[in-house]
Structures are given as structure tokens and as C-alpha cells.
Design a protein around this motif. Structure first.
Motif, short mmCIF file in Angstrom:
data_model
loop_
_atom_site.label_atom_id
_atom_site.label_comp_id
_atom_site.label_asym_id
_atom_site.label_seq_id
_atom_site.Cartn_x
_atom_site.Cartn_y
_atom_site.Cartn_z
N ALA A 1 1.10 -1.14 -0.46
CA ALA A 1 -0.04 -0.14 -0.58
C ALA A 1 0.73 1.26 0.41
CB ALA A 1 -0.51 -0.36 1.31
N ASN A 2 0.71 2.47 0.80
CA ASN A 2 1.34 3.55 0.38
C ASN A 2 1.67 3.21 1.97
OD1 ASN A 2 -1.53 3.75 -1.11
ND2 ASN A 2 0.75 4.54 -2.32
N SER A 3 2.12 5.12 2.87
CA SER A 3 2.42 5.77 3.85
C SER A 3 1.86 5.04 5.09
CB SER A 3 2.23 7.07 4.03
OG SER A 3 3.13 7.29 3.06
N PRO A 4 2.56 4.37 5.81
CA PRO A 4 3.50 4.90 6.93
C PRO A 4 4.61 3.70 5.93
CG PRO A 4 2.43 3.67 8.43
CD PRO A 4 1.44 3.36 6.76
N LEU A 5 5.76 3.64 6.53
CA LEU A 5 6.40 2.90 5.64
C LEU A 5 6.52 1.06 6.38
CD1 LEU A 5 10.24 5.64 6.72
CD2 LEU A 5 9.14 4.29 4.59
N GLN A 6 7.49 0.63 5.75
CA GLN A 6 6.97 -0.76 6.78
C GLN A 6 6.79 -0.81 7.56
OE1 GLN A 6 5.36 -2.77 4.44
NE2 GLN A 6 5.92 -4.68 5.21
N GLN A 7 7.73 -0.70 8.46
CA GLN A 7 8.02 -0.98 10.20
C GLN A 7 6.96 -0.36 10.68
OE1 GLN A 7 9.80 0.72 7.84
NE2 GLN A 7 10.96 2.28 8.65
N ASP A 8 6.42 0.28 10.01
CA ASP A 8 5.44 1.00 10.93
C ASP A 8 4.11 0.67 10.96
OD1 ASP A 8 6.96 3.48 11.45
OD2 ASP A 8 7.10 3.79 10.09
N HIS A 9 4.05 0.23 9.60
CA HIS A 9 2.71 -0.94 8.92
C HIS A 9 2.55 -2.18 9.35
CE1 HIS A 9 0.96 0.63 5.21
NE2 HIS A 9 1.72 1.40 4.64
N ARG A 10 4.33 -2.68 9.82
CA ARG A 10 4.22 -4.25 10.21
C ARG A 10 3.69 -3.96 12.20
NH1 ARG A 10 9.88 -6.50 7.96
NH2 ARG A 10 8.56 -7.58 6.27
N ALA A 11 3.96 -2.46 12.63
CA ALA A 11 3.51 -2.48 14.01
C ALA A 11 2.23 -2.35 14.10
CB ALA A 11 4.07 -1.37 14.67
N TYR A 12 0.97 -1.88 13.40
CA TYR A 12 -0.06 -1.90 13.64
C TYR A 12 -0.86 -2.42 12.71
CZ TYR A 12 -4.11 1.27 12.11
OH TYR A 12 -5.65 0.93 11.74
N VAL A 13 -0.26 -3.46 12.17
CA VAL A 13 -1.04 -4.87 12.08
C VAL A 13 -0.62 -6.20 13.10
CG1 VAL A 13 -1.28 -7.16 10.50
CG2 VAL A 13 -0.45 -4.83 9.28
N ASN B 1 -5.87 -9.46 15.72
CA ASN B 1 -5.83 -10.66 15.11
C ASN B 1 -6.58 -11.20 13.76
OD1 ASN B 1 -6.18 -13.46 15.33
ND2 ASN B 1 -7.51 -13.41 16.92
N LEU B 2 -5.02 -11.14 13.05
CA LEU B 2 -5.83 -11.47 11.96
C LEU B 2 -6.00 -12.94 11.99
CD1 LEU B 2 -2.60 -10.42 9.51
CD2 LEU B 2 -4.89 -8.83 10.01
N THR C 1 -13.33 -8.52 13.64
CA THR C 1 -14.11 -7.81 14.68
C THR C 1 -12.78 -6.81 15.38
OG1 THR C 1 -13.10 -9.11 16.24
CG2 THR C 1 -15.88 -9.18 15.50
N GLY C 2 -11.48 -6.56 14.98
CA GLY C 2 -10.77 -5.88 14.50
C GLY C 2 -10.34 -5.15 13.47
N ILE C 3 -11.28 -5.28 12.35
CA ILE C 3 -10.59 -4.80 10.89
C ILE C 3 -10.99 -3.37 10.78
CG2 ILE C 3 -10.78 -5.51 8.35
CD1 ILE C 3 -8.56 -7.85 10.75
N PRO C 4 -10.48 -2.44 11.01
CA PRO C 4 -10.88 -1.91 10.51
C PRO C 4 -11.44 -1.22 9.01
CG PRO C 4 -8.63 -1.22 10.52
CD PRO C 4 -8.81 -2.49 10.69
N SER C 5 -12.39 0.10 8.59
CA SER C 5 -13.15 0.24 7.80
C SER C 5 -12.77 1.47 6.57
CB SER C 5 -14.69 0.17 7.40
OG SER C 5 -14.59 1.50 8.46
N SER C 6 -12.04 2.25 6.98
CA SER C 6 -11.44 3.59 6.87
C SER C 6 -10.76 3.37 4.84
CB SER C 6 -10.66 4.66 8.11
OG SER C 6 -9.46 4.44 6.92
#
Length: 357
Positions: free
Chosen positions: A211-223, A227-228, A234-239
Motif C-alpha cells: 500500500a502506501n504510507s507509512p513505511l513498512q516497519q510502521d505497517h507491521r507495528a500496526y498490523v 488478530n488476523l 471484529t478488529g478490522i478497520p474500515s477506513s
């Protein structure tokens, strides 16, 4: 084929003005690369605040190319080694190759990465031949046969990205993924201190979604906060934010199952429905991270193995396709305006000599 009335200087000027005014609007575009019973396949969309075009450009073996990189000591010159087809965007970006695939099943994708822009000043010319963002996707796919080969050359300082030249004179953050028919994936990003970071993975790793911003390390911290494995989602955001699109893409692709006995058409349909469920962007929605709106205008899905390519224009929902292998006999650069031809009702792209830019 679209008739371009602007000369190359005028096109560059229009593109520069357009791109220069949308720094925060550009948190868009996604890319999936997944393994299927019919071979590794990629889905890619281009999302922007303004409507985008798309021209499929066939680049046959033997064509000589030069990348214009005035801020770098050495500019890349190359001769097309592998027959390739690039997706060119002229309406907004003035001739950027956003995605391409070659005869060996190697593809590359260019997406916006706003967070890298602030690190460009610190990036140092490595002395390697520099490739403009206009050309880098073409250069990769016309020069290398595998992801490993392209990355090895990059790590050996055989090529570099002309960060300071930007797009038509304006610096922008971008990032590149390289994916081949074996499922090997690399993600190239500019990080703090002007350091280039190369992530490696495959279709089973988180690099299957881009995808786009943020950088990969920040995407990983968010993910990591979600719980995938929870199929209730129930924890999957919609924006439509890039953070949320990346997370939804990982969730959806983690649970998709491709049937061994399904046809390629059925498999392609499932790829698209999986992508569209989490990463396609409807018109008029607002990104909560920047208060801007943008939409998916163009999308394509292609198979790295069998050469099938399907293009969709989401302004009209018109579709058009072709097979890579049908272009292998071309001995000169040929183009097809897939947006215009789809609107005309054609189901198969018609390639003719490219209009002068």
C-alpha cells in the motif's frame, strides 16, 4: 490510441503542476501478489484525487533507452533485454511507468510513499547509473529475469534511483516492489538518513500486500495489534487510509482459498473480489489521516505464468484484456490506450504505433 496534442515540454509542465499540488492526496494505490493453482498473479490499482488514464506500452527486445537524471553524475542507459509491457500514465503523471511485466514473468510496481519524501535530502549519490522514477519500472523489467537478479544488481550498486530528480522536477516519496513468477518479492524503500532498505519475502509473507504510507516497519507495528486469525473480523478497520487498506489486504489474503479445479477465469474472479473487498476505493470517501478524498480509477490483474492481462476503468466499469504472448512478435514499440478502447466497447486491446509524446 489517444492523440496527444501537447508536446513533451508541455506535458511535463502540466504533470509537474498536477503532482506538485497533491502531496497529501497521494496516500493511495494498492498491490496484491498471490500464488494460485494457475501461477503467481498480481492485482494492482491506481487511486488518485484526479481521474487517471492508462496506456499499455509494449517494449520489444533491442530498444535503446536513456534515463534523464540531471542531478546525478551517471545516467542509466540500457538496451531492452527482455520483451516487456509497461502500464504508462500520461494524463496526470506525464509518462510514468506504474507497473510492468516481462517475458520471464518478472513484474515491478511503483506506488506513492509520502513518508520517504523527507529523507530525500539525506540520500547520497552512490555513483551507480541513476534511473528516473519515470523509467525505473521499465528498466527493472526490461533488464532482469528474476527478483533475486534485480535485487543483487541493486545491492551491488549497479543501479540507483534518482531520488533528487523526482517527477518532472518535483521531489516525491515513492516505493517499488519487484515480484516474479516464483513468488519471490522485494520491496525497496527510502528510510531515515537517506538509507535504502530492501525487504525480502514471498507470496506467503506480508510483502504479498503493498500500500502506501507509512513505511513498512510502521505497517507491521500496526498490523501486530490485530488478530488476523479472527474470521469474524471484529478488529478490522474500515477506513480508506493506507494503514487500514494494508491491514485489510493482509486479512483477506490470509483467508482466501483457491480451488485446484477452478478455471483461470474463476481464479481471476476470486482474486479481484478479494482485492476489491478491502482495497478498492469508492469515489467521495474521506481519508481520516489527511482529510482528502481519492478513488480507484484504473485496475489491472495479470498472471505471471500464462500472460493473461485484464484492465478495468472504474470511471465507467469498462474492461478490456489481452495476452502478453500475443505481443511477442512485435519488433517496435507499440501502444494501446486501454481506457479509450474499453470505453469504445472493445474486449481485446488493439496495439498500434505509439503516438509521439
Amino acid at each position: 490510441m489517444k492523440s496527444f496534442k501537447l508536446n513533451s515540454i508541455a506535458i511535463a509542465a502540466v504533470a509537474a503542476m498536477s503532482i506538485a499540488t497533491v502531496a497529501n492526496v497521494a496516500e493511495a494505490c494498492s498491490r496484491f501478489t498471490l500464488d494460485t493453482p494457475h501461477g503467481v498473479s498480481t492485482v494492482r490499482s491506481l487511486d488518485w484525487g484526479d481521474q487517471l488514464g492508462n496506456v499499455a506500452q509494449v517494449n520489444p527486445v533491442g530498444v535503446k533507452n536513456v534515463s534523464e537524471t540531471p542531478k546525478y553524475k551517471n545516467a542509466m542507459e540500457w538496451t531492452t533485454k527482455y520483451h516487456a509491457i509497461a502500464q504508462m500514465e500520461w494524463d496526470v503523471f506525464g509518462g510514468v511507468a506504474s507497473d510492468a511485466i516481462n517475458s520471464e514473468g518478472l513484474a515491478a510496481s511503483l506506488l506513492y510513499m509520502y513518508d520517504s519524501a523527507k529523507f530525500i535530502e539525506a540520500y547520497q549519490d552512490s555513483g551507480a547509473p541513476a534511473v528516473s522514477f519515470l523509467d525505473v519500472i521499465r528498466y527493472i523489467t526490461e533488464t532482469y529475469a528474476t527478483t533475486e537478479e534485480a535485487v543483487k544488481a541493486f545491492n551491488n550498486n549497479e543501479w540507483q534511483i534518482a531520488w533528487k530528480d523526482g517527477l518532472h522536477g518535483h521531489e516525491h516519496g515513492l516505493h517499488i516492489s519487484i515480484q516474479d513468477k516464483s513468488g519471490d518479492i522485494a520491496l525497496l524503500q527510502l528510510n531515515k538518513g537517506g538509507e535504502m532498505v530492501v525487504y525480502r519475502g514471498d507470496t506467503k509473507s506480508d510483502l504479498r500486500v503493498m500500500a502506501n504510507s507509512p513505511l513498512q516497519q510502521d505497517h507491521r507495528a500496526y498490523v501486530e495489534k490485530v488478530n488476523l486469525d479472527d474470521l469474524a473480523a471484529t478488529g478490522i478497520p474500515s477506513s480508506i487510509s493506507s494503514l487500514d487498506r494494508n491491514l485489510r489486504g493482509l486479512f483477506n489474503t490470509q483467508h482466501v482459498e483457491f480451488k485446484e479445479d477452478a478455471s483461470w477465469a474463476q481464479t481471476r474472479g476470486k482474486l479481484l473480489s478479494t482485492y476489491n473487498a478491502g482495497n478498492l476505493i469508492p469515489q467521495d470517501l474521506i481519508d481520516p489521516t489527511n482529510g482528502e478524498t481519492y478513488a480507484t480509477w484504473t485496475q489491472f490483474v495479470y498472471n505471471h505464468q500464462n500472460g493473461d492481462f485484464l484492465f478495468t476503468n472504474y470511471d465507467t466499469r469498462a474492461q478490456i484484456g489481452y495476452n502478453f504472448n500475443d505481443t511477442l512478435g512485435f519488433t517496435e514499440t507499440m501502444c494501446a490506450d486501454t481506457v479509450k478502447q474499453a470505453e469504445q466497447g472493445l474486449q481485446k486491446a488493439v496495439f498500434t504505433q505509439c503516438a509521439a509524446q
